[in-house]
Design a protein around this motif. Structure first.
Motif, PDB file in Angstrom:
ATOM      1  N   ALA A   1       0.874  -1.074   0.098  1.00  0.00           N
ATOM      2  CA  ALA A   1      -0.009  -0.036  -0.044  1.00  0.00           C
ATOM      3  C   ALA A   1       0.808   1.428   0.079  1.00  0.00           C
ATOM      4  N   LEU A   2       1.862   1.120   0.931  1.00  0.00           N
ATOM      5  CA  LEU A   2       2.875   2.365   1.182  1.00  0.00           C
ATOM      6  C   LEU A   2       3.883   2.544  -0.185  1.00  0.00           C
ATOM      7  N   TYR A   3       4.417   1.479  -0.908  1.00  0.00           N
ATOM      8  CA  TYR A   3       5.462   1.468  -1.549  1.00  0.00           C
ATOM      9  C   TYR A   3       5.133   1.155  -2.828  1.00  0.00           C
ATOM     10  N   GLY A   4       4.071   0.572  -3.367  1.00  0.00           N
ATOM     11  CA  GLY A   4       3.493   0.040  -4.526  1.00  0.00           C
ATOM     12  C   GLY A   4       4.441  -0.921  -5.418  1.00  0.00           C
ATOM     13  N   ASN A   5       4.754  -0.463  -6.503  1.00  0.00           N
ATOM     14  CA  ASN A   5       5.693  -1.538  -7.227  1.00  0.00           C
ATOM     15  C   ASN A   5       6.980  -1.821  -6.726  1.00  0.00           C
ATOM     16  N   ALA A   6       7.724  -1.021  -6.228  1.00  0.00           N
ATOM     17  CA  ALA A   6       8.622  -1.082  -5.464  1.00  0.00           C
ATOM     18  C   ALA A   6       8.773  -2.326  -4.419  1.00  0.00           C
ATOM     19  N   ALA A   7       7.720  -2.254  -3.471  1.00  0.00           N
ATOM     20  CA  ALA A   7       7.465  -3.518  -2.544  1.00  0.00           C
ATOM     21  C   ALA A   7       7.044  -4.786  -3.385  1.00  0.00           C
ATOM     22  N   LEU A   8       6.181  -4.548  -4.518  1.00  0.00           N
ATOM     23  CA  LEU A   8       5.725  -5.895  -5.225  1.00  0.00           C
ATOM     24  C   LEU A   8       7.000  -6.463  -5.785  1.00  0.00           C
ATOM     25  N   LEU A   9       7.868  -5.691  -6.254  1.00  0.00           N
ATOM     26  CA  LEU A   9       8.894  -6.426  -6.983  1.00  0.00           C
ATOM     27  C   LEU A   9      10.169  -7.171  -5.986  1.00  0.00           C
ATOM     28  N   VAL A  10      10.010  -6.625  -4.669  1.00  0.00           N
ATOM     29  CA  VAL A  10      10.573  -7.304  -3.728  1.00  0.00           C
ATOM     30  C   VAL A  10      10.113  -8.609  -3.070  1.00  0.00           C
ATOM     31  N   ALA A  11       8.856  -8.453  -2.661  1.00  0.00           N
ATOM     32  CA  ALA A  11       8.261  -9.382  -2.184  1.00  0.00           C
ATOM     33  C   ALA A  11       7.433 -10.520  -2.739  1.00  0.00           C
ATOM     34  N   MET A  12       7.011 -10.117  -3.958  1.00  0.00           N
ATOM     35  CA  MET A  12       6.210 -11.023  -4.723  1.00  0.00           C
ATOM     36  C   MET A  12       6.489 -10.723  -6.275  1.00  0.00           C
TER      37      MET A  12
ATOM     38  N   ARG B   1       7.420 -12.551  -9.130  1.00  0.00           N
ATOM     39  CA  ARG B   1       6.663 -13.236  -9.966  1.00  0.00           C
ATOM     40  C   ARG B   1       5.205 -12.926 -10.283  1.00  0.00           C
ATOM     41  N   PHE B   2       4.573 -12.906  -9.092  1.00  0.00           N
ATOM     42  CA  PHE B   2       3.176 -12.503  -9.181  1.00  0.00           C
ATOM     43  C   PHE B   2       2.807 -11.309  -9.671  1.00  0.00           C
ATOM     44  N   ALA B   3       3.685 -10.301  -9.228  1.00  0.00           N
ATOM     45  CA  ALA B   3       3.468  -8.804  -9.724  1.00  0.00           C
ATOM     46  C   ALA B   3       3.521  -8.859 -11.214  1.00  0.00           C
ATOM     47  N   ARG B   4       4.647  -9.511 -11.785  1.00  0.00           N
ATOM     48  CA  ARG B   4       4.682  -9.299 -13.439  1.00  0.00           C
ATOM     49  C   ARG B   4       3.876 -10.206 -14.086  1.00  0.00           C
ATOM     50  N   GLU B   5       3.845 -11.384 -13.609  1.00  0.00           N
ATOM     51  CA  GLU B   5       2.894 -12.233 -14.444  1.00  0.00           C
ATOM     52  C   GLU B   5       1.396 -11.926 -14.179  1.00  0.00           C
ATOM     53  N   GLY B   6       0.849 -11.456 -13.193  1.00  0.00           N
ATOM     54  CA  GLY B   6      -0.349 -11.123 -12.965  1.00  0.00           C
ATOM     55  C   GLY B   6      -0.753  -9.866 -13.224  1.00  0.00           C
ATOM     56  N   GLY B   7       0.042  -9.005 -13.920  1.00  0.00           N
ATOM     57  CA  GLY B   7      -0.361  -7.596 -14.219  1.00  0.00           C
ATOM     58  C   GLY B   7      -0.524  -6.617 -13.472  1.00  0.00           C
ATOM     59  N   LEU B   8       0.191  -6.919 -12.051  1.00  0.00           N
ATOM     60  CA  LEU B   8      -0.222  -5.950 -10.894  1.00  0.00           C
ATOM     61  C   LEU B   8       0.577  -4.534 -11.253  1.00  0.00           C
ATOM     62  N   LEU B   9       1.839  -4.694 -12.050  1.00  0.00           N
ATOM     63  CA  LEU B   9       2.654  -3.649 -12.524  1.00  0.00           C
ATOM     64  C   LEU B   9       2.020  -2.708 -13.655  1.00  0.00           C
ATOM     65  N   ASP B  10       1.328  -3.169 -14.461  1.00  0.00           N
ATOM     66  CA  ASP B  10       0.755  -2.368 -15.579  1.00  0.00           C
ATOM     67  C   ASP B  10      -0.614  -2.717 -15.672  1.00  0.00           C
ATOM     68  N   GLY B  11      -1.462  -3.291 -14.759  1.00  0.00           N
ATOM     69  CA  GLY B  11      -2.891  -3.531 -14.957  1.00  0.00           C
ATOM     70  C   GLY B  11      -3.389  -4.826 -15.469  1.00  0.00           C
ATOM     71  N   GLY B  12      -2.500  -5.382 -16.416  1.00  0.00           N
ATOM     72  CA  GLY B  12      -2.817  -6.772 -17.226  1.00  0.00           C
ATOM     73  C   GLY B  12      -3.422  -6.515 -18.419  1.00  0.00           C
ATOM     74  N   ARG B  13      -4.236  -7.620 -18.747  1.00  0.00           N
ATOM     75  CA  ARG B  13      -4.757  -7.727 -20.067  1.00  0.00           C
ATOM     76  C   ARG B  13      -6.223  -7.800 -19.762  1.00  0.00           C
ATOM     77  N   ARG B  14      -7.126  -7.620 -20.758  1.00  0.00           N
ATOM     78  CA  ARG B  14      -8.521  -7.757 -20.523  1.00  0.00           C
ATOM     79  C   ARG B  14      -8.999  -9.070 -20.718  1.00  0.00           C
ATOM     80  N   SER B  15      -9.736  -9.593 -19.598  1.00  0.00           N
ATOM     81  CA  SER B  15     -10.256 -10.990 -19.930  1.00  0.00           C
ATOM     82  C   SER B  15     -11.831 -10.828 -20.854  1.00  0.00           C
TER      83      SER B  15
END
Length: 226
Positions: A181-192, A194-208
């Motif tokens: 919540a506080l650090y956004g992408n920086a925290a995601l890229l350290v903590a998770m 693979r999930f951040a990149r493959e799950g689209g949390l960094l750019d919003g992902g693709r439409r289903s």
């Protein structure tokens, strides 16, 4: 600070990054609870049953995941928007953010109506006084434009002191939620990462194939950043 006592992780996410900040925080916490994983092509999908102890926004996100869905598309789901609205109203009650209507109407009224009246009275009060009064009123109007209040900005600084950035992968939802919540992408890229990149949390992902109202539509366009 009394204003942040009982504030949820998704509330912190909304305070820092608005609706997307809250949704991203909720998805990260669901992943930490092993309830959501990366799907196909920058989407997320749920696994198992709804986790116990999840925040209301987490529950809404989990319930809205009918199939693999891009995170930003998921944020537009009616159920999720309603839950985000409750998070925002809690922040307003705590006086950490301003209501949308006040951010629009108050600056508009201060920037337009008084200067118009002053212009009509320019012959009475004089040009220097009229100009000075107009500048002051426009300055006051700008005070109401930011989404966060001064108390909200102070709360964020205090929360960063309480919750440092993660330095290693993994961790519980209670620890990772405030960090994301506080650090956004920086925290995601350290903590998770693979999930951040493959799950689209960094750019919003693709439409289903699902939209916010649950209707079907075939689409694969990438959602842009806010």
């Amino acid at each position: 600070m009394r204003q942040i006592e009982g504030l949820t992780a998704t509330g912190i996410g909304h305070l820092r990054g608005g609706r997307w900040g809250a949704v991203r925080t909720g998805l990260a916490m669901l992943h930490a609870r092993e309830a959501v994983v990366a799907g196909r092509d920058g989407r997320v999908r749920r696994t198992g049953s709804k986790p116990r102890g999840a925040e209301p926004l987490e529950q809404a996100l989990f319930g809205a995941l009918y199939s693999d869905t891009g995170p930003r598309e998921l944020a537009d789901h009616q159920r999720v928007r309603a839950a985000v609205g409750e998070v925002r109203r809690d922040l307003i009650r705590r006086k950490l953010v301003r209501p949308q209507r006040r951010r629009v109407l108050v600056p508009l009224a201060l920037a337009v109506v008084p200067p118009y009246v002053l212009a009509r009275l320019i012959d009475v009060i004089g040009a220097p006084i009229g100009l000075a009064a107009t500048v002051v009123l426009v300055g006051v109007a700008c005070w109401f434009l930011p989404r966060r209040t001064l108390a909200g900005a102070r709360a964020l600084r205090h929360l960063r002191d309480l919750h440092p950035e993660p330095t290693s992968p993994g961790g519980s939802a209670d620890r990772l939620g405030p960090a994301v919540a506080l650090y956004g992408n920086a925290a995601l890229l350290v903590a998770m990462p693979r999930f951040a990149r493959e799950g689209g949390l960094l750019d919003g992902g693709r439409r289903s194939v699902f939209h916010g109202d649950g209707s079907l539509e075939s689409s694969s366009s990438t959602l842009g950043a806010p």
